[in-house]
Design an enzyme around this catalytic site. Sequence first.
Site, PDB file in Angstrom:
ATOM      1  CB  CYS A  22      32.823  40.164  56.547  1.00 19.32           C
ATOM      2  SG  CYS A  22      34.322  39.179  56.460  1.00 19.32           S
ATOM      3  CB  SER A  25      35.341  46.715  44.996  1.00 18.83           C
ATOM      4  OG  SER A  25      35.494  46.380  46.357  1.00 18.83           O
ATOM      5  CB  THR A  66      29.340  40.575  54.140  1.00 15.99           C
ATOM      6  OG1 THR A  66      29.550  40.786  52.743  1.00 15.99           O
ATOM      7  CG2 THR A  66      28.437  39.368  54.349  1.00 15.99           C
ATOM      8  CG  HIS A 101      29.340  39.487  45.357  1.00 15.18           C
ATOM      9  ND1 HIS A 101      30.116  39.571  44.221  1.00 15.18           N
ATOM     10  CD2 HIS A 101      29.819  40.428  46.207  1.00 15.18           C
ATOM     11  CE1 HIS A 101      31.024  40.527  44.387  1.00 15.18           C
ATOM     12  NE2 HIS A 101      30.874  41.053  45.570  1.00 15.18           N
ATOM     13  CB  CYS A 144      38.289  38.797  52.702  1.00 13.76           C
ATOM     14  SG  CYS A 144      37.007  38.461  51.468  1.00 13.76           S
ATOM     15  CD  GLU A 189      26.762  40.678  50.853  1.00 17.22           C
ATOM     16  OE1 GLU A 189      26.271  40.804  51.992  1.00 17.22           O
ATOM     17  OE2 GLU A 189      27.939  41.009  50.589  1.00 17.22           O
ATOM     18  CG  HIS A 207      32.378  43.541  42.411  1.00 19.68           C
ATOM     19  ND1 HIS A 207      31.466  43.943  43.348  1.00 19.68           N
ATOM     20  CD2 HIS A 207      31.644  43.214  41.313  1.00 19.68           C
ATOM     21  CE1 HIS A 207      30.242  43.858  42.853  1.00 19.68           C
ATOM     22  NE2 HIS A 207      30.334  43.414  41.616  1.00 19.68           N
TER      23      HIS A 207
END
Length: 276
Positions: A194, A222, A166, A73, A12, A125, A40
Site C-alpha cells: 500500500c 497490528s 499490503t 483484511h 489509512c 490478509e 486490528h
Amino acid sequence: MEVIQAKSAGFCFGVARAVKMAQELAKTAERPRMLGSVIHNGHVTAELERQGMRTIENPREARPGDSVLLRAHGVGREVYRLLEEQGARVVDAACPRITHMQRIVEEAEREGRQPVMIGDPDHPEVRGIGGWCGSLLVFSGPEEALSWAENAENAINLPITVVSQTTLRREIWESSLKILKKQCTNVKIFDTICDATHTRQSEAAQIAATVDAMVVVGDPKSANTKHLTEICRSRCPRVFQVEDAGGVPDLTGCARVGLTAGASTPASIIKEVIKT
C-alpha cells in the site's frame, strides 16, 4: 518536551472506509454482525459493539436476517458461500487493494501460474488471499524464497505470479524479489504494498533518526504497527510501542520525542497519547 508527530499517523483509506461501513451498518441493520474484528484495534471493536455490532468468529454462526460485515483484511472465497448458505446478507468492507489482489491470484491460477505472496503466513490478509486460489506459496522473506527456489522441483521453470502483503516492509519485498528474479525464469510481479504503508514507514524512519525517543501507537495485533516499531528501532535507541495513553512510558530527560501510529489507530487514541 517537543513532540514530533508523523503526518501519516492513524487511519489509512481502507481502514477509515471499513470503520465507516461498520458504523453505518450498526445504525441501519436489525441484526448487525462482524466476522472477526473489522480492523486490528481493540478500542475500535469495543466502540462498535457499544453501537450495537456483535462479533461472530465463524460464518456458520450467522443466522438468517443477519447483516455480516467482512473485515478490511478480506476473507477467502469460501466465506461468501458459507454466509449465503446461512441466509445472511454480506457487507464486504475489504480494502479495494485487497480485492484487487484477490483478482490477481485468481487470474494467475486460471492462467496456469503459481501464485506467490511475500508476507506473514499467519496474518488474516495473507490467509484471506490464499482463499482465492487452490494453492498459495507464502514466503516471509528472502531466506524462505531462496530455500524454495533451490529445493523445489523445477522451480527455475515454474511460471509464478508474485504479490505482497499490503503492509510489508519494502526492504523485505525488494530483497525477496531479487532472489526470485535471479532463481526463476518466468516471474510476473505485482507490487501490492500500500502507498500509505510506504509513506508511513518512510516518515517514521526520518523522524526516528532525529529524536531522543520514539513512541509508536497501535494494537499489538497490528502487523503494520509492528513493522513501524521495527523500523524505528533501527534508527532510534529508545522506542516504545503502546496501545493507548495508559502505556506511555517515563520520558524524563527527552527533549524531542517522535510519534507515529499504525493504520488502524483512531485519531482519538493518538490525541490522548500526545496529551499524556
